[in-house]
Design a protein around this motif. Structure first.
Motif, PDB file in Angstrom:
ATOM      1  N   ASP A 319       0.754  -1.271   0.011  1.00  0.00           N
ATOM      2  CA  ASP A 319      -0.071   0.022   0.105  1.00  0.00           C
ATOM      3  C   ASP A 319       0.763   1.097  -0.139  1.00  0.00           C
ATOM      4  OD1 ASP A 319      -1.988  -1.818   0.186  1.00  0.00           O
ATOM      5  OD2 ASP A 319      -2.210  -1.616   2.269  1.00  0.00           O
ATOM      6  N   GLU A 320       2.014   1.376   0.664  1.00  0.00           N
ATOM      7  CA  GLU A 320       2.930   2.255   0.908  1.00  0.00           C
ATOM      8  C   GLU A 320       3.752   2.530  -0.624  1.00  0.00           C
ATOM      9  OE1 GLU A 320       3.856   1.986   5.377  1.00  0.00           O
ATOM     10  OE2 GLU A 320       5.145   1.026   4.060  1.00  0.00           O
ATOM     11  N   ILE A 321       4.065   1.717  -1.356  1.00  0.00           N
ATOM     12  CA  ILE A 321       4.488   1.805  -2.638  1.00  0.00           C
ATOM     13  C   ILE A 321       3.653   2.298  -3.655  1.00  0.00           C
ATOM     14  CG2 ILE A 321       5.698   0.203  -4.372  1.00  0.00           C
ATOM     15  CD1 ILE A 321       6.291  -1.669  -2.679  1.00  0.00           C
ATOM     16  N   LYS A 322       2.478   2.154  -3.624  1.00  0.00           N
ATOM     17  CA  LYS A 322       1.638   2.933  -4.649  1.00  0.00           C
ATOM     18  C   LYS A 322       1.802   4.530  -4.484  1.00  0.00           C
ATOM     19  CE  LYS A 322      -3.129   3.178  -5.688  1.00  0.00           C
ATOM     20  NZ  LYS A 322      -4.587   2.955  -5.542  1.00  0.00           N
ATOM     21  N   ASN A 323       2.215   4.889  -3.071  1.00  0.00           N
ATOM     22  CA  ASN A 323       2.101   6.409  -3.222  1.00  0.00           C
ATOM     23  C   ASN A 323       3.593   7.085  -3.502  1.00  0.00           C
ATOM     24  OD1 ASN A 323      -0.474   6.370  -2.006  1.00  0.00           O
ATOM     25  ND2 ASN A 323       0.225   5.836   0.075  1.00  0.00           N
ATOM     26  N   GLU A 324       4.444   6.103  -3.624  1.00  0.00           N
ATOM     27  CA  GLU A 324       5.728   6.596  -3.963  1.00  0.00           C
ATOM     28  C   GLU A 324       6.282   6.198  -5.401  1.00  0.00           C
ATOM     29  OE1 GLU A 324       7.862   7.976  -1.781  1.00  0.00           O
ATOM     30  OE2 GLU A 324       6.689   7.725   0.227  1.00  0.00           O
ATOM     31  N   VAL A 325       5.850   5.448  -6.058  1.00  0.00           N
ATOM     32  CA  VAL A 325       6.392   5.262  -7.440  1.00  0.00           C
ATOM     33  C   VAL A 325       5.321   5.931  -8.509  1.00  0.00           C
ATOM     34  CG1 VAL A 325       7.174   2.988  -6.838  1.00  0.00           C
ATOM     35  CG2 VAL A 325       5.084   3.055  -7.802  1.00  0.00           C
ATOM     36  N   ASP A 326       5.969   5.917  -9.687  1.00  0.00           N
ATOM     37  CA  ASP A 326       5.241   6.532 -10.799  1.00  0.00           C
ATOM     38  C   ASP A 326       3.949   5.623 -10.971  1.00  0.00           C
ATOM     39  OD1 ASP A 326       4.931   6.358 -14.013  1.00  0.00           O
ATOM     40  OD2 ASP A 326       5.135   8.373 -13.305  1.00  0.00           O
ATOM     41  N   ARG A 327       2.783   6.391 -11.665  1.00  0.00           N
ATOM     42  CA  ARG A 327       1.535   5.558 -12.004  1.00  0.00           C
ATOM     43  C   ARG A 327       1.756   4.529 -12.792  1.00  0.00           C
ATOM     44  NH1 ARG A 327      -2.741   6.618 -15.701  1.00  0.00           N
ATOM     45  NH2 ARG A 327      -1.483   8.284 -16.288  1.00  0.00           N
ATOM     46  N   HIS A 328       2.225   4.608 -13.887  1.00  0.00           N
ATOM     47  CA  HIS A 328       2.726   3.574 -14.825  1.00  0.00           C
ATOM     48  C   HIS A 328       3.382   2.191 -14.286  1.00  0.00           C
ATOM     49  CE1 HIS A 328       0.558   6.017 -18.052  1.00  0.00           C
ATOM     50  NE2 HIS A 328       1.401   7.008 -17.825  1.00  0.00           N
ATOM     51  N   TYR A 329       4.562   2.877 -13.484  1.00  0.00           N
ATOM     52  CA  TYR A 329       5.324   1.777 -12.977  1.00  0.00           C
ATOM     53  C   TYR A 329       4.456   1.059 -12.011  1.00  0.00           C
ATOM     54  CZ  TYR A 329       9.691  -0.015 -10.746  1.00  0.00           C
ATOM     55  OH  TYR A 329      10.674  -0.615 -10.256  1.00  0.00           O
ATOM     56  N   TRP A 330       3.415   1.594 -11.284  1.00  0.00           N
ATOM     57  CA  TRP A 330       2.780   0.980 -10.373  1.00  0.00           C
ATOM     58  C   TRP A 330       1.866  -0.077 -11.015  1.00  0.00           C
ATOM     59  CZ3 TRP A 330       1.939  -0.923  -5.880  1.00  0.00           C
ATOM     60  CH2 TRP A 330       0.592  -1.227  -5.238  1.00  0.00           C
ATOM     61  N   HIS A 331       1.376   0.305 -11.873  1.00  0.00           N
ATOM     62  CA  HIS A 331       0.244  -0.757 -12.750  1.00  0.00           C
ATOM     63  C   HIS A 331       1.062  -1.782 -13.139  1.00  0.00           C
ATOM     64  CE1 HIS A 331      -3.248   1.758 -12.375  1.00  0.00           C
ATOM     65  NE2 HIS A 331      -2.889   2.761 -13.002  1.00  0.00           N
ATOM     66  N   SER A 332       2.432  -1.651 -13.463  1.00  0.00           N
ATOM     67  CA  SER A 332       3.215  -2.934 -14.147  1.00  0.00           C
ATOM     68  C   SER A 332       3.566  -3.676 -12.981  1.00  0.00           C
ATOM     69  CB  SER A 332       4.430  -2.362 -14.756  1.00  0.00           C
ATOM     70  OG  SER A 332       4.053  -1.573 -16.000  1.00  0.00           O
ATOM     71  N   VAL A 333       3.869  -3.373 -11.688  1.00  0.00           N
ATOM     72  CA  VAL A 333       4.426  -3.989 -10.675  1.00  0.00           C
ATOM     73  C   VAL A 333       3.303  -4.394  -9.455  1.00  0.00           C
ATOM     74  CG1 VAL A 333       6.681  -2.799 -10.904  1.00  0.00           C
ATOM     75  CG2 VAL A 333       5.039  -2.080  -9.278  1.00  0.00           C
ATOM     76  N   LYS A 334       2.156  -4.061  -9.615  1.00  0.00           N
ATOM     77  CA  LYS A 334       1.488  -3.983  -8.454  1.00  0.00           C
ATOM     78  C   LYS A 334       0.931  -5.556  -8.337  1.00  0.00           C
ATOM     79  CE  LYS A 334      -3.064  -2.991 -10.929  1.00  0.00           C
ATOM     80  NZ  LYS A 334      -3.960  -1.885 -10.771  1.00  0.00           N
ATOM     81  N   ASN A 335       0.708  -6.418  -9.494  1.00  0.00           N
ATOM     82  CA  ASN A 335       0.410  -7.716  -9.403  1.00  0.00           C
ATOM     83  C   ASN A 335       1.415  -8.692  -8.945  1.00  0.00           C
ATOM     84  OD1 ASN A 335      -2.031  -7.185 -10.147  1.00  0.00           O
ATOM     85  ND2 ASN A 335      -1.829  -7.345 -12.270  1.00  0.00           N
ATOM     86  N   MET A 336       2.716  -8.362  -8.868  1.00  0.00           N
ATOM     87  CA  MET A 336       3.952  -9.008  -8.380  1.00  0.00           C
ATOM     88  C   MET A 336       4.083  -8.763  -6.960  1.00  0.00           C
ATOM     89  SD  MET A 336       6.660  -8.098 -11.311  1.00  0.00           S
ATOM     90  CE  MET A 336       7.083  -6.371 -10.847  1.00  0.00           C
ATOM     91  N   LEU A 337       3.380  -8.077  -6.287  1.00  0.00           N
ATOM     92  CA  LEU A 337       3.316  -8.005  -4.843  1.00  0.00           C
ATOM     93  C   LEU A 337       2.263  -8.428  -4.330  1.00  0.00           C
ATOM     94  CD1 LEU A 337       4.285  -3.975  -4.814  1.00  0.00           C
ATOM     95  CD2 LEU A 337       5.794  -5.862  -5.320  1.00  0.00           C
ATOM     96  N   ALA A 338       2.616  -8.986  -2.779  1.00  0.00           N
ATOM     97  CA  ALA A 338       1.688  -9.752  -2.088  1.00  0.00           C
ATOM     98  C   ALA A 338       0.902  -8.888  -1.435  1.00  0.00           C
ATOM     99  CB  ALA A 338       2.524 -10.632  -1.076  1.00  0.00           C
ATOM    100  N   GLU A 339      -0.113  -9.040  -0.986  1.00  0.00           N
ATOM    101  CA  GLU A 339      -1.328  -8.358  -0.214  1.00  0.00           C
ATOM    102  C   GLU A 339      -0.755  -8.246   1.101  1.00  0.00           C
ATOM    103  OE1 GLU A 339      -3.559  -6.218  -1.632  1.00  0.00           O
ATOM    104  OE2 GLU A 339      -3.715  -6.885  -3.542  1.00  0.00           O
ATOM    105  N   ARG A 340      -0.317  -9.285   1.419  1.00  0.00           N
ATOM    106  CA  ARG A 340       0.131  -9.493   2.856  1.00  0.00           C
ATOM    107  C   ARG A 340       1.562  -9.706   3.158  1.00  0.00           C
ATOM    108  NH1 ARG A 340       0.710 -13.741   6.888  1.00  0.00           N
ATOM    109  NH2 ARG A 340       0.779 -12.991   8.743  1.00  0.00           N
TER     110      ARG A 340
END
Length: 340
Positions: A319-340
């Motif tokens: 959740d914290e990474i979303k607020n730090e990285v670029d929007r396009h970068y986030w859409h590419s990496v979000k599915n690689m990260l665990a919710e917990r």
């Protein structure tokens, strides 16, 4: 005379009268169509446009998604906590009809200790208040909303106090404190470690001791000021070896890490506003980063002598990474990260 007619005449001549008229017509149509297609193919091959001498290309990078897995179990959901409390109370209540000699032999140390504690707390329940199962108010056994007995920390503290308050073998109460009123060291039981650490209270994003219930990911700030996962240009090596090299070049040698697998878990494409001319004559129009998964087992990141021009780092949850990285970068990496 075309190819199909010649073939038909040769077949007819070789077979004499054994070839019927319909077969001759079929053979003629079939081979005539094939010959026409061959002619068209030869004609079309003469009109292939020339290949451009300047081609577009992408820079290939290797990125590392370095994570610290959860260190403790997650907090119970309110429904789970309520059900757990209900089951424990039910077990204690159903044990009351049995005589204590079902559990303890008469006149043993355990029997005397049980009698002493029942006399003090007036109930077999150690951690959820008092309950008199044989009186007129035995039916009144519900906890009110917000009662301290339903709080898990209160229950744990009561269980520890009950374990510390031991009696003497003859059933008398043993002195549990010294002259100053403090617990004797021999009777003190070590409390569980807190689930909220000092790093959580200070919000120290450089500490690996925060957010113990969730997965932390290493984010670094590159020389352009962007927050990204550690990455570098892919050379003449495997992705697995490149990931290990990048971790050393970016965060130093004081981290014990493990690169998981040999295949990437995702990729990110970054398009340049203006193409760059490479030495080999290609137009570099962007960069593609393929991410490898890695775990940190011990140690800590140190950017002091890093070779990639990094200026800062953070350990963050998804959740914290979303607020730090670029929007396009986030859409590419979000599915690689665990919710917990």
């Amino acid at each position: 005379m075309n190819t199909g007619q010649q073939t038909t005449r040769r077949l007819a001549a070789g077979a004499g009268r054994s070839v019927c008229r319909s077969c001759k017509d079929t053979l003629s149509r079939k081979y005539a169509s094939a010959a026409a297609a061959a002619v068209q193919t030869d004609d079309s091959s003469q009109h292939i446009p020339p290949v451009s001498q300047t081609q577009d290309s992408f820079r290939i990078n290797t990125g590392v998604v370095l994570s610290r897995p959860p260190q403790i179990t997650r907090d119970l959901h309110p429904l789970e906590s309520a059900f757990f409390l209900y089951q424990r109370r039910l077990n204690e209540r159903t044990a009351l009809p049995f005589t204590r000699y079902f559990y303890y032999k008469k006149r043993t140390t355990a029997d005397l200790e049980w009698k002493r504690k029942i006399k003090e707390r007036l109930t077999p329940a150690r951690d959820i208040g008092r309950y008199k199962g044989y009186g007129d108010e035995a039916w009144n056994d519900e906890l009110l909303v917000g009662a301290k007995e339903s709080d898990i920390h209160h229950q744990v503290e009561k269980l520890i106090e009950d374990a510390e308050d031991t009696g003497s073998p003859d059933g008398d109460v043993a002195p549990a404190s010294n002259a100053s009123g403090t617990k004797k060291e021999a009777d003190k039981i070590e409390r569980p470690m807190p689930r909220i650490t000092e790093a959580d209270l200070k919000n120290d994003v450089k500490s690996l001791s925060r957010q113990l219930q969730r997965t932390l990911y290493l984010l670094v700030k590159d020389k352009e000021g962007r927050w990204i996962f550690p990455q570098d240009t892919f050379g003449k090596e495997t992705l697995h070896n490149a990931a290990g090299r990048i971790l050393v070049d970016s965060c130093g040698v004081n981290m014990n890490t493990w690169v998981v697998g040999n295949a990437p878990i995702g990729h990110y494409q970054r398009d340049y506003l203006d193409a760059l001319k490479t030495a080999s004559g290609f137009n570099e129009v962007g960069a593609k980063t393929f991410f490898m998964k890695a775990r940190i087992m011990a140690g800590q990141a140190n950017l002091k002598d890093n070779k990639l021009g990094l200026t800062d780092f953070k350990w963050l949850v998804k959740d914290e990474i979303k607020n730090e990285v670029d929007r396009h970068y986030w859409h590419s990496v979000k599915n690689m990260l665990a919710e917990r």
